[in-house]
Design an enzyme around this catalytic site. Structure first.
Site, PDB file in Angstrom:
ATOM      1  N   GLU A  58       4.763  11.304  -8.779  1.00 42.30           N
ATOM      2  CA  GLU A  58       5.989  10.790  -8.165  1.00 42.30           C
ATOM      3  C   GLU A  58       6.706  11.830  -7.302  1.00 42.30           C
ATOM      4  OE1 GLU A  58       7.340   7.210 -11.041  1.00 42.30           O
ATOM      5  OE2 GLU A  58       7.592   9.211 -11.907  1.00 42.30           O
ATOM      6  N   GLU A  78      -0.079   4.674 -14.475  1.00 39.68           N
ATOM      7  CA  GLU A  78       0.909   4.297 -15.496  1.00 39.68           C
ATOM      8  C   GLU A  78       1.053   2.785 -15.489  1.00 39.68           C
ATOM      9  OE1 GLU A  78       4.712   6.268 -15.333  1.00 39.68           O
ATOM     10  OE2 GLU A  78       3.798   8.213 -14.839  1.00 39.68           O
TER      11      GLU A  78
END
Length: 631
Positions: free
Chosen positions: A470, A538
């Site tokens: 991220e 994820e």
């Protein structure tokens, strides 16, 4: 060179006097020393250290590193190493997800962006929210370290570290989760030596370490002295490949041979039945010794059959005397992507039934023991977990050896997350983000990729190099991808953040990966002639009464060959034991339970297990479906 606090403010200064990253091998004096468990070349510095905590850089002790300056250390107490400062009675425990610890309190813009080559003086070096931990201890150098190179090793220090030996400045290091080594040979004296370390909680590295976790600081992994062998094996690189049923190992060994030009390197491969299956020897003509070995009828490594061979390297003098010995367990496997974008291991489809895993213990935080890690391996096996993503940083070295032995597939993640620079108030807003494409931030992220690769490059369990988590996308992450591809043709790269910046799609990540995409969105991608395999880095955020609909993701295995599975978020709650004053009991406490503001509260509790490894109800569904594809 003198240490400078200004380095805390400068993203271009992240290693000073620090040795280049190298493999995680262990050198013994001889094969018999290895077999007998005798390791005289390493000395642990773990234990009780002197300690002083300063709330700000201005509350540091300027001369604490001078051995004879007892007055400077009059207010020192003690602390245990390894361990987090905040879990030993100093400072504030704080849990945060995507924000920075200072958000809402102090405004900080990352320095040296948008072609601005100047730092912001004092942004961290004069900050009121940047505590410093000052560590001291004495040690004696063993007699058998004489006339050898002596390295000082830190396996993990969060976040910016200054080191002195006997009052001499040795070096500076950032990157909290990678090993830092310093050559201290010239600073040592006979008898007692004095080691001093200053650890600052914040530096420009904080912009790159914005992981979803409790924000600690200190020396939280082990510290070692390591002496070289008489002829030092500094680095080893093994590239095992398989063609038909023949394995080939190309080995590169970096040797510091101190003028021993008539010495030789012997390389031996021991098979799983403990028999010699290949051997060769090479003269020590150069610093880099390269050899090739063929292994007939090789047995390949997989989750179902984690077969390992042992590579043994021996340095001998002309008369046959052993001068150094390195054992390393290796495995043979193939990893490929078909025209249908199916990832195959050893010619069979790869199913990733994985979890994301923070290193975590409810009493010690990220300061794990080998026993803690062994418990996690046992739980992986019991509940059919065959893969792990080291979210979001390199783990302890022992973990990767355990993964090799247990047959657990690894996504080895680089220590990088800059979430708070590009996502604001839940929206994608990348006008100010690092590392981005800013030239001044390129070398620091490449250094983190290099450290991750060099240290763990020999582990058969690693199938993917992850560029981080991220951190949006830009030229600097593309450069990280290029580094991994240049140095390693046997693995795939992963990065999900390119989803937000598609102009880099062709040069970042070998797989398509998104955060928490719905099964319908994934199926839509898979049905449109995908150009990359799909991997869920994820999915199924396991918080509260969640993980319903897990079957929809598992059904994707049967709907497209390009679906590879992925990693549930996450394995275990981040929670800490705390005494409850009302009940008198020890209770598991989450963000916000430590008067930590700001905090993301119970968002730290999203594991399939509680922090004490008790299973949650959601684990039942995950284990049921994972067992169906545990092959």
């Amino acid at each position: 060179m003198e240490a400078s606090l200004a380095w805390l403010d400068d993203p271009t200064v992240f290693r000073v006097g620090k040795l280049p990253a190298r493999s995680d091998h262990t050198v013994y004096e001889s094969a018999s020393a290895y077999r007998n468990g005798s390791q005289r070349l390493r000395q642990s510095l773990d234990g009780t250290w002197g300690f002083h905590y300063g709330d700000t850089p201005q509350h540091r002790t300027p001369a604490f590193f001078e051995p004879k300056n007892q007055v400077a250390r009059k207010n020192f107490t003690s602390i245990q190493v390894p361990g987090h400062i905040q879990l030993q009675g100093f400072g504030q425990i704080q849990y945060i997800n995507t924000l920075y610890p200072w958000d809402g309190q102090v405004y900080r813009r990352p320095p040296m962006i948008d072609e601005d080559e100047t730092s912001y003086p004092g942004i961290f070096s004069e900050a009121s929210d940047n505590p410093v931990g000052e560590y001291t201890r004495t040690f004696e150098v063993p007699e058998y370290f004489t006339n050898r190179t002596v390295r000082l090793q830190f396996e993990g220090v969060e976040q910016a570290m200054y080191v002195w030996v006997n009052g001499h400045f040795v070096g500076y290091s950032e990157d909290s989760f990678s090993r830092a080594e310093f050559d201290i040979t010239s600073y040592l004296v006979p008898g007692e030596n004095f080691l001093a370390v200053a650890v600052y909680k914040l530096s420009t590295a904080a912009f790159l370490e914005d992981q979803d976790m409790f924000r600690f600081s200190g020396i939280f992994r082990s510290v070692w002295l390591e002496a070289s062998a008489l002829v030092d094996i500094q680095d080893v690189s093994f590239v095992p490949t398989v063609t038909d049923n023949v394995g080939k190992v190309t080995g590169t060994v970096a040797v510091q041979h101190a003028g021993l030009i008539d010495g030789r390197l012997e390389a031996v491969v021991i098979g799983p039945d403990n028999q010699v299956v290949a051997t060769t020897q090479c003269p020590l003509a150069n610093d880099d010794v390269i050899f090739e070995l063929s292994v007939p009828e090789v047995q390949v490594w997989s989750h179902q059959s984690p077969i390992l061979y042992e590579m043994q390297l021996t340095i001998r003098a002309a008369d046959g005397t052993e001068l150094a010995f390195v054992p390393y367990r290796i495995g043979f496997r193939t990893l490929s992507v078909t025209a249908e974008q199916q990832i195959q291991l050893n010619g069979r489809r790869l199913f990733l039934n994985g979890v994301n895993r923070h290193e975590w213990h409810p009493s010690r935080g990220r300061a794990l023991t080998v026993a803690d890690m062994a418990e996690d391996v046992a739980l992986f096996k019991k509940f059919h977990i065959n893969a792990v993503r080291t979210s979001h940083y390199p783990n302890q070295m022992a973990w990767y050896f355990m993964m090799d032995e247990a047959g657990i597939y690894v996504m080895a993640e680089t220590n990088l997350e800059s979430h708070g620079t590009w996502q604001k108030m839940g929206a994608v807003e990348p006008s100010v983000n690092v590392p981005g494409s800013h030239k001044s931030w390129r070398e620091v992220v490449l250094d983190r990729a290099r450290s991750n690769y060099e240290q763990f490059k020999n582990h058969v369990s690693i199938l993917f190099w992850s560029l981080g988590n991220e951190s949006y996308a830009g030229e600097n992450i593309a450069a990280m991808n290029a580094f991994y591809k240049e140095h390693d043709k046997t693995r795939l790269t992963h990065y999900e953040g390119v989803f937000h910046n598609r102009q880099f799609n062709a040069v970042i990540s070998d797989v398509e990966s998104r955060m928490y995409a719905s099964s319908a969105d994934i199926l839509a991608y898979l049905q449109q002639k995908p150009v990359k395999p799909y991997l869920n880095c994820e999915f199924m955020h396991s918080m509260g009464n969640s993980v319903g609909g897990f079957d929809e993701y598992m059904a994707l295995y049967n709907q497209s060959p390009a679906y590879t599975g992925g990693f549930v978020w996450d394995y275990v709650d981040q929670a800490l034991w705390q005494h409850d004053a009302i009940t008198g009991e020890q209770v598991l406490s989450y963000g916000g339970d430590f008067n930590d503001r700001h905090s993301d509260y119970e968002f730290s509790g999203n594991g399939l297990f509680f922090a004490d490894r008790q299973p949650k109800p959601a684990l039942q569904e995950v284990a049921y479906y994972y067992e169906q594809f545990d092959n």
